[in-house]
Design a protein around this motif. Structure first.
Motif, mmCIF file in Angstrom:
data_model
loop_
_atom_site.group_PDB
_atom_site.id
_atom_site.type_symbol
_atom_site.label_atom_id
_atom_site.label_comp_id
_atom_site.label_asym_id
_atom_site.label_seq_id
_atom_site.Cartn_x
_atom_site.Cartn_y
_atom_site.Cartn_z
ATOM 1 N N LEU A 1 27.229 27.463 38.659
ATOM 2 C CA LEU A 1 28.025 28.310 39.549
ATOM 3 C C LEU A 1 27.487 28.207 40.970
ATOM 4 N N GLU A 2 28.409 28.171 41.915
ATOM 5 C CA GLU A 2 28.041 28.124 43.328
ATOM 6 C C GLU A 2 28.542 29.376 44.024
ATOM 7 N N ALA A 3 28.038 29.599 45.227
ATOM 8 C CA ALA A 3 28.437 30.780 45.995
ATOM 9 C C ALA A 3 29.951 30.826 46.146
ATOM 10 N N GLY A 4 30.528 31.958 45.842
ATOM 11 C CA GLY A 4 31.963 32.147 46.001
ATOM 12 C C GLY A 4 32.780 31.870 44.758
ATOM 13 N N ASP A 5 32.173 31.278 43.722
ATOM 14 C CA ASP A 5 32.933 30.936 42.520
ATOM 15 C C ASP A 5 33.493 32.169 41.817
ATOM 16 N N ILE A 6 32.631 33.140 41.534
ATOM 17 C CA ILE A 6 33.085 34.343 40.828
ATOM 18 C C ILE A 6 34.106 35.088 41.677
ATOM 19 N N ASP A 7 33.860 35.182 42.974
ATOM 20 C CA ASP A 7 34.820 35.850 43.861
ATOM 21 C C ASP A 7 36.176 35.169 43.812
ATOM 22 N N ALA A 8 36.186 33.835 43.741
ATOM 23 C CA ALA A 8 37.450 33.097 43.677
ATOM 24 C C ALA A 8 38.192 33.420 42.391
ATOM 25 N N ALA A 9 37.463 33.483 41.277
ATOM 26 C CA ALA A 9 38.103 33.815 40.003
ATOM 27 C C ALA A 9 38.668 35.231 40.039
ATOM 28 N N GLY B 1 28.468 38.691 27.753
ATOM 29 C CA GLY B 1 28.346 37.399 27.089
ATOM 30 C C GLY B 1 28.494 37.411 25.584
ATOM 31 N N THR B 2 29.197 38.405 25.020
ATOM 32 C CA THR B 2 29.385 38.454 23.576
ATOM 33 C C THR B 2 30.853 38.680 23.245
ATOM 34 N N SER C 1 37.065 34.366 28.443
ATOM 35 C CA SER C 1 36.755 33.369 29.468
ATOM 36 C C SER C 1 35.461 33.733 30.183
ATOM 37 N N GLY C 2 35.236 35.045 30.380
ATOM 38 C CA GLY C 2 33.981 35.494 30.975
ATOM 39 C C GLY C 2 32.789 35.225 30.088
ATOM 40 N N VAL C 3 32.984 35.346 28.764
ATOM 41 C CA VAL C 3 31.911 35.033 27.816
ATOM 42 C C VAL C 3 31.498 33.572 27.968
ATOM 43 N N TRP C 4 32.489 32.677 28.079
ATOM 44 C CA TRP C 4 32.151 31.262 28.252
ATOM 45 C C TRP C 4 31.347 31.041 29.529
ATOM 46 N N VAL C 5 31.751 31.674 30.626
ATOM 47 C CA VAL C 5 31.028 31.503 31.891
ATOM 48 C C VAL C 5 29.583 31.976 31.737
ATOM 49 N N ASN C 6 29.385 33.108 31.067
ATOM 50 C CA ASN C 6 28.041 33.637 30.826
ATOM 51 C C ASN C 6 27.186 32.621 30.073
ATOM 52 N N ARG C 7 27.729 32.059 28.970
ATOM 53 C CA ARG C 7 26.969 31.121 28.156
ATOM 54 C C ARG C 7 26.734 29.799 28.895
ATOM 55 N N GLU C 8 27.709 29.393 29.668
ATOM 56 C CA GLU C 8 27.572 28.142 30.411
ATOM 57 C C GLU C 8 26.502 28.269 31.491
ATOM 58 N N ALA D 1 38.588 26.273 36.064
ATOM 59 C CA ALA D 1 37.808 26.500 34.844
ATOM 60 C C ALA D 1 38.139 27.862 34.246
ATOM 61 N N TYR D 2 38.290 28.872 35.088
ATOM 62 C CA TYR D 2 38.642 30.213 34.625
ATOM 63 C C TYR D 2 39.994 30.201 33.915
ATOM 64 N N ILE D 3 40.968 29.506 34.493
ATOM 65 C CA ILE D 3 42.301 29.451 33.910
ATOM 66 C C ILE D 3 42.282 28.718 32.563
ATOM 67 N N ILE D 4 41.580 27.581 32.511
ATOM 68 C CA ILE D 4 41.499 26.828 31.255
ATOM 69 C C ILE D 4 40.729 27.636 30.213
ATOM 70 N N ALA D 5 39.661 28.312 30.629
ATOM 71 C CA ALA D 5 38.884 29.130 29.693
ATOM 72 C C ALA D 5 39.714 30.294 29.163
ATOM 73 N N HIS D 6 40.636 30.811 29.978
ATOM 74 C CA HIS D 6 41.547 31.864 29.517
ATOM 75 C C HIS D 6 42.433 31.326 28.391
ATOM 76 N N GLU D 7 43.001 30.142 28.604
ATOM 77 C CA GLU D 7 43.846 29.557 27.567
ATOM 78 C C GLU D 7 43.025 29.233 26.318
ATOM 79 N N ALA D 8 41.792 28.759 26.512
ATOM 80 C CA ALA D 8 40.908 28.532 25.369
ATOM 81 C C ALA D 8 40.594 29.851 24.662
#
Length: 311
Positions: free
Chosen positions: A247-255, A299-300, A232-239, A184-191
């Motif tokens: 988001l689950e434990a370890g998701d942000i660390d993985a990104a 988130g902005t 991409s971080g803005v999208w994660v914040n809004r989502e 999701a992070y990679i796709i959000a980067h391309e978006a």
């Protein structure tokens, strides 16, 4: 990452059953900016993929630099070979395709909300899924070794789904469900590059690159890539606000682990044993992590001004 309730997007063209899109015809074409720098919004990390596929990153990067024409105006090399007529349109039903369709659907929904809040309309990018190689439209031939990339004139993201397996197995950037969030992070980067395209940032930076020397063109490229990380971080914040618990434990660390693995300094150190900041095109590991977290925490879009004084 929990994605069962994501809205699936139909803006997917699935060419994974294709025979390879006519690949093997020699070289690849990607949109390049002027000034000798790599083009805006195309290859996430030539060095990463070079390492992943056992190719010296310097060969890929050097080959791409040759295509810039030594500071000429941007050009889009095209190779309109047939995709074999096997492409399927709409949301895929397999696990990987369904996940990607869901990520794109949620990206489109959140960015639509952001654009509407500022009185603007939003049209999302399309995604082409492929294996090995395929026709990349006005950006030339898309090949696995190029990694995921966004083609500005076609407003399309090209994605070989094998890339995500490479991130997991070769770089250990994630494991288990955390790999889904890395995708999701990679796709959000391309978006994020698509957002830059809609806002006119990519065209403006391309014009500046035409007038710049190689060092300054690279510096502009870094700012564009870091801004895409921030977006991409803005999208994660809004989502996360829209769907608490996605988001689950370890998701942000993985990104962040993935961001660290694809930092220019990390890749250069692995490839050559030394770091040359003037040749950076995507930013250091620390910068990529910093800008993703800036977007995620604030988130902005306004928080993602990597250019300082603007473009």
């Amino acid at each position: 990452m929990r994605y069962d309730d994501f809205r699936r997007s139909d803006d997917i063209e699935d060419r994974r059953d294709d025979s390879g899109g006519g690949g093997g015809g020699g070289g690849f074409g990607i949109p390049m900016g002027g000034g000798g720098g790599l083009g805006i919004g195309t290859v996430i990390v030539l060095g990463l993929l070079g390492y992943a596929f056992g190719i010296d990153p310097r060969i890929l990067i050097g080959g791409a630099e040759i295509l810039t024409g030594g500071g000429q105006a941007p050009s889009y090399q095209t190779d309109r070979q047939s995709s074999g007529g096997q492409a399927k349109r709409g949301a895929p039903t397999d696990e990987m395709g369904s996940m990607i369709s869901g990520i794109l659907g949620e990206i489109d929904d959140r960015w639509s909300e952001i654009f509407q809040a500022s009185g603007q309309s939003y049209t999302g990018p399309k995604i082409v899924l492929f294996r090995n190689a395929t026709n990349g439209g006005r950006c030339g031939m898309a090949q696995s070794a190029m990694g995921p990339f966004y083609c500005p004139p076609d407003k399309t993201i090209f994605l070989d789904t094998g890339f995500f397996r490479e991130v997991e197995t070769r770089f250990r950037g994630c494991s288990g469900n955390a790999c889904k969030f890395t995708a999701a992070y990679i796709i959000a980067h391309e978006a994020g590059h698509h957002i830059q395209n809609l806002l006119g940032i990519i065209p403006r930076v391309n014009r500046l690159q035409q007038q710049a020397d190689k060092k300054d063109a690279n510096a502009l490229q870094v700012k564009v890539e870091l801004q895409a990380d921030c977006l991409s971080g803005v999208w994660v914040n809004r989502e996360e606000k829209k769907r608490p618990g996605f988001l689950e434990a370890g998701d942000i660390d993985a990104a962040l682990t993935t961001a660290n693995a694809i930092g220019d300094d990390t890749l250069q150190r692995q490839a050559t044993g030394r770091v040359v900041p003037d040749s950076f095109t995507h930013g250091s590991a620390a910068q990529r992590k910093q800008w993703f977290m800036t977007g995620y925490q604030q988130g902005t879009v306004q928080a993602c001004n990597t250019f300082g004084g603007g473009t």
